[in-house]
Design a protein around this motif. Structure first.
Motif, PDB file in Angstrom:
ATOM      1  N   MET A   1     -13.577  21.821  -4.449  1.00  0.00           N
ATOM      2  CA  MET A   1     -12.424  21.263  -3.757  1.00  0.00           C
ATOM      3  C   MET A   1     -11.580  20.710  -4.701  1.00  0.00           C
ATOM      4  SD  MET A   1     -11.902  18.705  -0.748  1.00  0.00           S
ATOM      5  CE  MET A   1     -12.258  17.468  -1.666  1.00  0.00           C
ATOM      6  N   THR A   2     -10.193  21.121  -4.682  1.00  0.00           N
ATOM      7  CA  THR A   2      -9.346  20.613  -5.662  1.00  0.00           C
ATOM      8  C   THR A   2      -8.195  19.520  -4.964  1.00  0.00           C
ATOM      9  OG1 THR A   2      -7.620  22.457  -5.066  1.00  0.00           O
ATOM     10  CG2 THR A   2      -9.276  22.819  -7.093  1.00  0.00           C
ATOM     11  N   GLY A   3      -8.390  19.390  -3.722  1.00  0.00           N
ATOM     12  CA  GLY A   3      -7.351  18.639  -3.073  1.00  0.00           C
ATOM     13  C   GLY A   3      -8.013  17.485  -2.391  1.00  0.00           C
ATOM     14  N   HIS A   4      -7.312  16.508  -1.626  1.00  0.00           N
ATOM     15  CA  HIS A   4      -7.625  15.357  -1.162  1.00  0.00           C
ATOM     16  C   HIS A   4      -8.739  15.504  -0.203  1.00  0.00           C
ATOM     17  CE1 HIS A   4      -6.762  12.527   2.188  1.00  0.00           C
ATOM     18  NE2 HIS A   4      -7.193  11.915   1.507  1.00  0.00           N
ATOM     19  N   ASP A   5      -9.418  14.666  -0.065  1.00  0.00           N
ATOM     20  CA  ASP A   5     -10.847  14.449   0.719  1.00  0.00           C
ATOM     21  C   ASP A   5     -10.348  13.317   1.562  1.00  0.00           C
ATOM     22  OD1 ASP A   5     -13.046  14.148   2.331  1.00  0.00           O
ATOM     23  OD2 ASP A   5     -14.523  14.134   0.423  1.00  0.00           O
ATOM     24  N   PHE A   6     -10.046  13.670   2.824  1.00  0.00           N
ATOM     25  CA  PHE A   6      -9.668  12.292   3.886  1.00  0.00           C
ATOM     26  C   PHE A   6     -10.894  11.437   4.058  1.00  0.00           C
ATOM     27  CE2 PHE A   6     -10.180  11.042   8.107  1.00  0.00           C
ATOM     28  CZ  PHE A   6      -8.800  10.064   8.229  1.00  0.00           C
ATOM     29  N   PHE A   7     -12.210  12.072   4.423  1.00  0.00           N
ATOM     30  CA  PHE A   7     -13.054  11.231   4.596  1.00  0.00           C
ATOM     31  C   PHE A   7     -13.761  10.336   3.332  1.00  0.00           C
ATOM     32  CE2 PHE A   7     -13.294  15.097   6.886  1.00  0.00           C
ATOM     33  CZ  PHE A   7     -13.471  14.491   8.233  1.00  0.00           C
ATOM     34  N   ALA A   8     -13.366  10.773   2.262  1.00  0.00           N
ATOM     35  CA  ALA A   8     -13.511   9.805   0.923  1.00  0.00           C
ATOM     36  C   ALA A   8     -12.148   8.722   0.788  1.00  0.00           C
ATOM     37  CB  ALA A   8     -13.434  10.801  -0.352  1.00  0.00           C
ATOM     38  N   GLN A   9     -11.115   9.224   1.218  1.00  0.00           N
ATOM     39  CA  GLN A   9      -9.930   8.291   1.140  1.00  0.00           C
ATOM     40  C   GLN A   9      -9.255   8.466   2.496  1.00  0.00           C
ATOM     41  OE1 GLN A   9      -8.661  10.593  -2.797  1.00  0.00           O
ATOM     42  NE2 GLN A   9      -8.277   8.301  -3.305  1.00  0.00           N
ATOM     43  N   PRO A  10      -9.689   7.931   3.543  1.00  0.00           N
ATOM     44  CA  PRO A  10      -8.923   7.886   4.655  1.00  0.00           C
ATOM     45  C   PRO A  10      -7.442   6.888   5.135  1.00  0.00           C
ATOM     46  CG  PRO A  10     -10.894   6.213   4.774  1.00  0.00           C
ATOM     47  CD  PRO A  10     -10.848   6.961   3.490  1.00  0.00           C
ATOM     48  N   ASN A  11      -7.580   5.887   4.195  1.00  0.00           N
ATOM     49  CA  ASN A  11      -6.478   4.899   4.226  1.00  0.00           C
ATOM     50  C   ASN A  11      -5.167   5.735   3.532  1.00  0.00           C
ATOM     51  OD1 ASN A  11      -4.552   2.950   4.125  1.00  0.00           O
ATOM     52  ND2 ASN A  11      -5.985   1.385   3.558  1.00  0.00           N
ATOM     53  N   LEU A  12      -4.467   6.266   4.416  1.00  0.00           N
ATOM     54  CA  LEU A  12      -3.223   7.076   4.131  1.00  0.00           C
ATOM     55  C   LEU A  12      -1.783   6.243   4.321  1.00  0.00           C
ATOM     56  CD1 LEU A  12      -4.014  10.652   4.940  1.00  0.00           C
ATOM     57  CD2 LEU A  12      -4.402   9.581   2.637  1.00  0.00           C
ATOM     58  N   ARG A  13      -1.962   4.935   4.034  1.00  0.00           N
ATOM     59  CA  ARG A  13      -0.614   4.166   4.073  1.00  0.00           C
ATOM     60  C   ARG A  13       0.387   4.761   3.175  1.00  0.00           C
ATOM     61  NH1 ARG A  13       0.070  -1.107   6.095  1.00  0.00           N
ATOM     62  NH2 ARG A  13       2.022  -2.153   5.105  1.00  0.00           N
ATOM     63  N   ARG A  14       1.666   4.647   3.782  1.00  0.00           N
ATOM     64  CA  ARG A  14       2.671   5.377   3.026  1.00  0.00           C
ATOM     65  C   ARG A  14       2.824   4.438   1.742  1.00  0.00           C
ATOM     66  NH1 ARG A  14       7.520   4.453   6.915  1.00  0.00           N
ATOM     67  NH2 ARG A  14       6.455   2.547   7.030  1.00  0.00           N
ATOM     68  N   PRO A  15       3.301   5.153   0.697  1.00  0.00           N
ATOM     69  CA  PRO A  15       3.681   4.451  -0.624  1.00  0.00           C
ATOM     70  C   PRO A  15       4.924   3.552  -0.508  1.00  0.00           C
ATOM     71  CG  PRO A  15       4.334   6.758  -0.634  1.00  0.00           C
ATOM     72  CD  PRO A  15       3.606   6.498   0.617  1.00  0.00           C
ATOM     73  N   ALA A  16       4.605   2.254  -1.124  1.00  0.00           N
ATOM     74  CA  ALA A  16       5.400   1.313  -1.146  1.00  0.00           C
ATOM     75  C   ALA A  16       6.639   1.436  -2.116  1.00  0.00           C
ATOM     76  CB  ALA A  16       4.905  -0.089  -1.476  1.00  0.00           C
ATOM     77  N   VAL A  17       7.748   1.554  -1.742  1.00  0.00           N
ATOM     78  CA  VAL A  17       8.957   2.050  -2.924  1.00  0.00           C
ATOM     79  C   VAL A  17      10.137   1.544  -1.984  1.00  0.00           C
ATOM     80  CG1 VAL A  17       9.096   4.394  -1.711  1.00  0.00           C
ATOM     81  CG2 VAL A  17       9.993   3.923  -3.814  1.00  0.00           C
ATOM     82  N   SER A  18      11.264   1.116  -2.605  1.00  0.00           N
ATOM     83  CA  SER A  18      12.349   0.344  -2.065  1.00  0.00           C
ATOM     84  C   SER A  18      13.513   1.506  -2.237  1.00  0.00           C
ATOM     85  CB  SER A  18      12.863  -0.718  -2.958  1.00  0.00           C
ATOM     86  OG  SER A  18      13.298  -0.480  -4.242  1.00  0.00           O
ATOM     87  N   LEU A  19      14.576   1.436  -1.368  1.00  0.00           N
ATOM     88  CA  LEU A  19      15.678   2.206  -1.486  1.00  0.00           C
ATOM     89  C   LEU A  19      16.383   2.219  -2.978  1.00  0.00           C
ATOM     90  CD1 LEU A  19      17.529   1.719   1.914  1.00  0.00           C
ATOM     91  CD2 LEU A  19      16.493   3.798   1.095  1.00  0.00           C
ATOM     92  N   ASP A  20      16.526   1.094  -3.481  1.00  0.00           N
ATOM     93  CA  ASP A  20      16.936   1.009  -4.916  1.00  0.00           C
ATOM     94  C   ASP A  20      16.038   1.883  -5.771  1.00  0.00           C
ATOM     95  OD1 ASP A  20      18.902  -0.734  -4.245  1.00  0.00           O
ATOM     96  OD2 ASP A  20      18.086  -2.402  -4.888  1.00  0.00           O
ATOM     97  N   GLN A  21      14.816   1.987  -5.865  1.00  0.00           N
ATOM     98  CA  GLN A  21      14.102   2.670  -6.774  1.00  0.00           C
ATOM     99  C   GLN A  21      14.235   4.052  -6.204  1.00  0.00           C
ATOM    100  OE1 GLN A  21      10.382   0.795  -5.507  1.00  0.00           O
ATOM    101  NE2 GLN A  21       9.978  -0.258  -7.270  1.00  0.00           N
ATOM    102  N   VAL A  22      14.679   4.517  -5.063  1.00  0.00           N
ATOM    103  CA  VAL A  22      14.516   5.926  -4.721  1.00  0.00           C
ATOM    104  C   VAL A  22      15.993   6.196  -5.393  1.00  0.00           C
ATOM    105  CG1 VAL A  22      15.235   7.490  -2.712  1.00  0.00           C
ATOM    106  CG2 VAL A  22      13.106   5.687  -2.719  1.00  0.00           C
ATOM    107  N   ARG A  23      17.059   5.405  -5.049  1.00  0.00           N
ATOM    108  CA  ARG A  23      18.366   5.820  -5.581  1.00  0.00           C
ATOM    109  C   ARG A  23      18.260   5.924  -7.045  1.00  0.00           C
ATOM    110  NH1 ARG A  23      20.456   1.657  -3.662  1.00  0.00           N
ATOM    111  NH2 ARG A  23      21.300   2.774  -1.624  1.00  0.00           N
TER     112      ARG A  23
END
Length: 957
Positions: A1-23
């Motif tokens: 398997m080459t992709g994400h393993d949900f059962f090994a990493q179930p915590n899929l909280r959205r990444p923390a990023v600000s609007l200024d950083q996105v800009r």
């Protein structure tokens, strides 16, 4: 398997990023600047940049290969399915699709995609069947487009891959706070996944989008206002999965729009199957897969709410996900499977069960018909309890019958009318014996090897757990309180351990009957309702034999077989509110009218050349309803014939031919009445094919006509005057005193007095066409011409006169009538017959005795207020026309330009039918809801109509 393993990493909280950083990322890494707005996402971060691009910041747990697989799939689908718009990946300044950046010490990856404009289907509360079909078709196109797509990034252990549904639910069910809900999810998943596990070797696997749902489908609106699916977004769940899983995911999303109708998914299934034919194993797997998908949704939603409580996108969908789960779990998998097979024209055989006698001592009972066509049900007694109709005799109520007694009036959904068992009214104490060997499971269930026997109304004499042989005494029929009879309901079910409903909706009946077979052998006689031609069968036969120009209402019309007061009922026992039948002025199936007609048929029916009391009394009654000098009556068969005769009377009396009429009006289908009918809705060529003796004047429509504003009335009057005074002197001017064809539009104040004066000055006669508006329908006036304070020379009436019986009349002055002898004698075969006159007299009696004119005023005023209130919130309602129970609701696309909404009006009428209301478009532009119900309409009915119209305008159609 080459992709994400949900059962090994179930915590899929959205990444923390600000609007200024996105800009900064957008400008520095991709060279894009402009306004930035965050959009929703479950696990990533999405931003709309400059209204043209979508910048996605991926969750760190996803690998580069997974992101690359998404980009390549987007490129593949753009080529394979060019009619479907999908986001297209954009290269960064470094020439890569993925750009890396630092966000407060955490390395994140961003991608820039083209933005697909439109609105998500999720925002449409109601999905019409055609839209549901389009969603299934889109899912099929995606599966077909990705059929040979290969990429190492597809190999991932995703929580959304239904092959992992059992593990996901086991891991996350503990996050459901409600213990009862958690247990229901565990039970549902165990059952569904057991079935899926058995079918897994036969289920095809390929690259799938994994989330072709109402959230990710982008739409525009077609002319009738319904969504057209134009694009697909959010490929974050892309991976390998079951083909049937893609369809199950789509179906699960449909369920929350109408959770009370789980089989509303079937148009999507049919559309998908046309593009990607499902195997037998996949058909069997589909309903368990839908249950599994909805279970994954609810556990994942509850979990996401715990770990990311600020994610409004996820938390706002929790209730909808529970609705979907409950809808899917409401049908046993066997029933869902049967419904899907039926929908795909692949019915499965019902297994035979060996049955003995349940009631060996029962005398030969009568079979009681409780369908919409039953002669037992009369005068609304189907609203009474069934035991009262059954009386004290031994009778059987049939299996598979859609009972009218189970209908519901003022209901926005189809009632559960179809019996999944046999009901028997018989003497209490009648012995009940085991029809096969089995075990007593409870005080109402006896279980055999092949099926459970469910019994209501039996006092068991055996204890739970006790085993019986066929023929052993099981119990006896219990008495009904205060009655001499007992009531026994007998039902078989092959889904052992379940509790099937006793009655189901017609939509689900066929599927349920595959697991609840006919229990007739238990009784020893045929207790099943005979098969009836479906609505589609009848429509097909109609089209074979009936001229096509005799059109029918609705795209898929119900088979209407009964009427009662202001209600119509179809063969399946669904009762609709009738808002269009102005012919049935005193209501459908009025018992007083039925009795009078039956009595007269038994006495005499012949033609009007004979001398009998009915014709004399009815003619005098009609003449007395009109002001002087209108005192002479001609009786005819229809409104068309009445108008035709009125024209001939005027032409004979004046010795002229020309007639002035009003544009956008309809007067009938005979040669004469059609000649003066100018409605382009009824005849697209009406204005260019009028005979030379017909002279239309402008439609005096103050809302939409050529002239509007404070001086409009004077300008319409002047237009009519010019036509009358400058052309050949007319024989007559004919006009509906209330502008019926346009939707009950009132004429401008003073219009008829001025025009009548001009006509009479020119030597012509004034004809009031009261065929639709007369007979008290306006409420505040018995005749439409009274509202204009005029007295015509000739009045034509029909429709309401006969309450559906072919009956019309012309009423005029005696001097006008007598001149008709120049043309010879007058005769009408059914006009003035004893039965026709009895009908006419009885209708007038009912209108008077039941105060129907006053009812039209009271209920009409109330209904107008309700609809006018709706107009404040829905600018689509451009105007509310009419008076009493002759109204029109004009629908517009723009309240300023008054651009008509004919396509929307037709679609709204279809949706109102779904909600239990019969209403139809009218007007030359077909953008007016015509409201002409029976005059016995009640406050409750008026409110139901207004409520359903409000719901339709709010939720869509």
């Amino acid at each position: 398997m080459t992709g994400h393993d949900f059962f090994a990493q179930p915590n899929l909280r959205r990444p923390a990023v600000s609007l200024d950083q996105v800009r900064v990322v957008a400008a520095k890494l991709f060279g894009v600047e402009g306004p930035i707005e965050e959009l929703g996402s479950n696990q990533d971060r999405n931003y709309l940049v400059d209204s043209r691009f979508l910048l996605k910041v991926a969750n760190p747990v996803f690998s580069d290969l997974e992101l690359d697989a998404q980009d390549r799939a987007l490129l593949r689908l753009a080529e394979a399915v060019p009619e479907m718009r999908v986001p297209q990946p954009q290269l960064s300044r470094d020439g890569e699709y993925v750009a890396r950046f630092d966000a407060d010490g955490v390395e994140l990856r961003a991608r820039l995609l083209t933005f697909v404009p439109g609105f998500p289907l999720f925002d449409s509360r109601h999905l019409a069947p055609v839209v549901v079909g389009r969603l299934g078709e889109l899912a099929g196109r995606v599966v077909a487009g990705l059929a040979d797509f290969q990429h190492p990034g597809l190999e991932r252990l995703s929580q959304w891959d239904l092959r992992n549904a059992r593990r996901v639910c086991e891991a996350l069910a503990g996050f459901i706070a409600d213990a009862g809900r958690a247990a229901a999810v565990r039970d549902a998943v165990a059952m569904a996944c057991d079935r899926l596990d058995a079918l897994t070797p036969e289920l095809r696997v390929q690259a799938i989008h994994g989330d072709v749902t109402d959230d990710n489908v982008v739409c525009e609106r077609e002319a009738n206002g319904r969504p057209v699916l134009t694009g697909l977004i959010d490929f974050g769940d892309l991976g390998c999965g079951w083909i049937v899983g893609e369809l199950a995911t789509t179906c699960a999303a449909i369920l929350h729009h109408e959770p009370e109708r789980p089989l509303a998914i079937l148009p999507a299934v049919r559309a998908f199957h046309r593009l990607v034919p499902l195997t037998d194993a996949e058909i069997e797997a589909l309903w368990p897969a839908i249950i599994a998908r909805t279970a994954v949704l609810v556990v994942s939603g509850e979990y996401q709410e715990r770990i990311d409580p600020d994610n409004e996108y996820a938390t706002q969908r929790t209730d909808y996900e529970w609705h979907s789960f409950e809808a899917a779990f409401s049908l046993p998998a066997e029933v869902g499977h049967a419904a899907i097979r039926d929908a795909l024209a692949k019915p499965r055989p019902v297994p035979a069960i060996s049955l003995g006698r349940l009631l060996p001592a029962l005398d030969e009972p009568d079979v009681l018909d409780l369908t919409a066509q039953s002669e037992t049900l009369q005068d609304g007694n189907w609203l009474d309890p069934e035991w009262r109709i059954a009386s004290d005799s031994t009778v059987i109520l049939r299996y598979g019958e859609a009972r009218l007694t189970r209908t519901a009036i003022h209901s926005d959904r189809a009632p559960e009318t179809v019996a999944l068992g046999v009901e028997i009214f018989c003497p209490p104490g009648t012995p009940v014996t085991a029809p096969f060997a089995g075990v007593v499971r409870s005080d109402s269930v006896f279980s055999g090897d092949d099926a459970d026997l469910h019994l209501q109304g039996v006092t068991f004499t055996r204890s739970p757990g006790e085993r019986l042989e066929a023929g052993d005494l099981l119990g006896e029929v219990a008495p009904l309180p205060d009655l001499a009879m007992g009531r026994l309901f007998v039902q078989l079910c092959t889904v052992k351990g379940s509790t099937p409903p006793a009655f189901v909706t017609p939509e689900t009946a066929s599927a349920w009957m595959s697991v609840c077979p006919d229990p007739s052998p238990l009784i020893g006689l045929d207790c099943a309702a005979p098969a009836e031609p479906t609505s589609a069968d009848v429509l097909g036969l109609r089209r074979q034999a009936l001229a096509e120009v005799q059109e029918n209402y609705y795209e898929d019309p119900p088979r209407i077989e009964r009427g009662w007061r202001q209600h119509l009922t179809d063969l399946n026992g669904r009762t609709y509110l009738d808002m269009v039948n102005n012919v049935a002025a005193v209501g459908h199936a009025h018992p007083r009218l039925n009795a009078a007609v039956s009595r007269q048929w038994n006495l005499l029916n012949t033609n009007s050349r004979f001398n009998y009391r009915a014709i004399a009394e009815f003619s005098k009654r009609l003449a007395d309803l009109l002001p002087d000098p209108l005192d002479t009556v001609f009786l005819v068969n229809s409104g068309s014939e009445a108008v035709d005769l009125a024209l001939r009377l005027a032409q004979t009396f004046t010795q002229r031919e020309d007639v002035v009429c009003v544009a956008e009006a309809y007067h009938g289908w005979t040669i004469g009445s059609d000649a003066i009918s100018t409605s382009t809705a009824d005849n697209p060529h009406a204005l260019t094919t009028r005979p030379s003796w017909v002279h239309p004047v402008l439609a005096p429509n103050m809302f939409r006509g050529q002239f509007r504003g404070p001086d409009a009335a004077a300008r319409y009057i002047e237009n009519a005057r010019q036509a009358i005074e400058t052309g050949r002197p007319p024989a007559a001017f004919i006009c509906e005193p209330f502008y019926g064809n346009a939707g009950g539009v009132p004429l401008p104040d003073g219009y008829l007095p001025a025009v009548y004066e001009t006509v009479r000055a020119a030597g012509g006669l004034c004809v009031a066409d009261e065929v639709q508006v007369g007979y008290g329908r306006l409420g505040h006036h018995f005749w439409g011409f009274e509202q204009q304070h005029v007295t015509p020379d000739i009045v034509t009436i029909a429709k309401a006169m006969g309450n559906g019986h072919p009956l019309g009349a012309v009423i005029t002055r005696r001097d006008i009538a007598e001149t008709f002898s120049r043309n010879g004698y007058f005769f009408s075969s059914a006009g003035g017959s004893p039965v026709s006159c009895t009908v006419g007299t009885t209708v007038l009696d009912i209108i008077a005795d039941e105060n129907l004119q006053q009812n039209a005023a009271t209920i009409g005023d109330h209904l107008r207020r309700r609809v006018e209130q709706l107009a404040q919130d829905h600018p689509m309602i451009g105007a509310v026309h009419g008076m009493g129970l002759y109204m029109g609701v004009e629908l517009v696309r723009d309240p300023h330009t008054l651009a008509p909404a004919p396509d929307e009006t037709a679609a709204i009428c279809e949706r109102m039918l779904d909600l239990g209301v019969i209403v139809q478009p009218t007007g030359d532009l077909l953008n007016v809801l015509k409201i002409k119900p029976p005059m016995c309409l009640t406050i409750e009915s008026a409110d139901f109509f207004a409520d359903m119209l409000a719901r339709t305008l709010r939720d869509g159609w």
